[in-house]
Scaffold this active site. Structure first.
Site, PDB file in Angstrom:
ATOM      1  N   PHE B  13       0.865  -1.233  -0.066  1.00 53.75           N
ATOM      2  CA  PHE B  13      -0.230   0.108   0.041  1.00 53.75           C
ATOM      3  C   PHE B  13       0.852   1.218  -0.029  1.00 53.75           C
ATOM      4  O   PHE B  13       2.160   1.065   0.320  1.00 53.75           O
ATOM      5  CB  PHE B  13      -1.102  -0.039   1.274  1.00 53.75           C
ATOM      6  CG  PHE B  13      -2.149  -1.038   0.842  1.00 53.75           C
ATOM      7  CD1 PHE B  13      -3.274  -0.556   0.658  1.00 53.75           C
ATOM      8  CD2 PHE B  13      -1.892  -2.277   1.424  1.00 53.75           C
ATOM      9  CE1 PHE B  13      -4.441  -1.600   0.677  1.00 53.75           C
ATOM     10  CE2 PHE B  13      -2.744  -3.210   1.472  1.00 53.75           C
ATOM     11  CZ  PHE B  13      -4.087  -2.819   1.004  1.00 53.75           C
ATOM     12  N   CYS B  14       0.298   2.302  -0.381  1.00 51.76           N
ATOM     13  CA  CYS B  14       0.931   3.430  -0.519  1.00 51.76           C
ATOM     14  C   CYS B  14       1.755   3.960   1.045  1.00 51.76           C
ATOM     15  O   CYS B  14       1.197   3.489   1.918  1.00 51.76           O
ATOM     16  CB  CYS B  14       0.123   4.768  -0.613  1.00 51.76           C
ATOM     17  SG  CYS B  14       0.742   6.433  -0.658  1.00 51.76           S
ATOM     18  N   PRO B  15       3.195   4.347   0.850  1.00 50.99           N
ATOM     19  CA  PRO B  15       3.799   4.579  -0.288  1.00 50.99           C
ATOM     20  C   PRO B  15       4.895   3.465  -0.667  1.00 50.99           C
ATOM     21  O   PRO B  15       5.772   3.702  -1.339  1.00 50.99           O
ATOM     22  CB  PRO B  15       4.473   5.808   0.082  1.00 50.99           C
ATOM     23  CG  PRO B  15       4.727   5.848   1.733  1.00 50.99           C
ATOM     24  CD  PRO B  15       3.575   5.068   2.121  1.00 50.99           C
TER      25      PRO B  15
END
Lengths: 137, 76
Positions: B13-15
């Site tokens: 997931f981000c980042p």
């Protein structure tokens, strides 16, 4: 246009982390890492309940504020300590422990993660934030 | 000689995918193309923005069966 963009990207940010909860540590780490790898000068100050997470050997376990914390644990979200380390390694960010929090905890620099900088007090913090944005978590 | 490297950020997931791209860029030559695979829509939206901010070339984004392919060319 190019120069203007460069100037914007180069802006300094100071991330002040007070909370020891997972959601806030995660948000602070995401901001710090992405800003650092975008060419921004990043300074992170760790104080109050945030600092004990950076005592050597402590894991990225942190209490949750709400359902997002549980969800993040269940998913493959990058650990906040890893993101802070990447901010340093890949983007030149600097992390500083709050000297007051260290005094209260009764710990010295050698007990904190090696990637933290020197103990920093409020006067130094105020000098650092003079020419940058301040984000508080 | 340029080459295209695959940066597999699927499942993160981000980042996470962005960070994996940055590590791969450090180990690449100017002119190389990197193709980031991401199952995270947020990263697919944010990586081109990062590429523009720092001045690499953004080539394309395609989506196939829930996997985004973001292609970036290293310029410096």
């Amino acid at each position: 246009m190019r120069i203007k963009e460069k100037k914007m990207v180069g802006q300094k940010i100071c991330v002040v982390v007070i909370s020891g909860t997972l959601e806030r540590l995660q948000a602070a780490a995401m901001l710090a890492s992405v800003a650092a790898v975008s060419g921004q000068e990043v300074r992170v100050f760790l104080s109050m309940n945030a600092l004990p997470h950076f005592i050597k050997g402590s894991t990225a376990e942190a209490p949750h504020e709400g359902p997002m914390g549980d969800l993040m644990k269940a998913r493959n979200v990058p650990e906040f300590k890893m993101l802070f380390e990447q901010a340093i390694e890949l983007g030149g960010a600097r992390l500083y422990p709050c000297s007051m929090a260290m005094d209260v905890l009764g710990i010295g620099s050698e007990q904190l993660e090696d990637y933290l900088g020197e103990a920093t007090g409020l006067s130094r913090l105020l000098t650092e934030v003079q020419d940058g944005q301040v984000w508080t978590f | 000689m340029t080459e295209r490297k695959i940066v597999d950020g699927r499942g993160s997931f981000c980042p996470g995918p962005l960070m994996e791209l940055i590590v791969a860029l450090k180990h690449s030559q100017v002119g190389d193309e990197l193709e980031v695979l991401s199952t995270d829509k947020g990263s697919a939206d944010d990586i081109p923005e990062w590429v523009r901010r720092v001045g690499h070339d953004y080539v394309s984004t395609t989506e196939n069966d829930g996997v985004w392919h973001i292609v970036v060319r290293k310029t410096k």
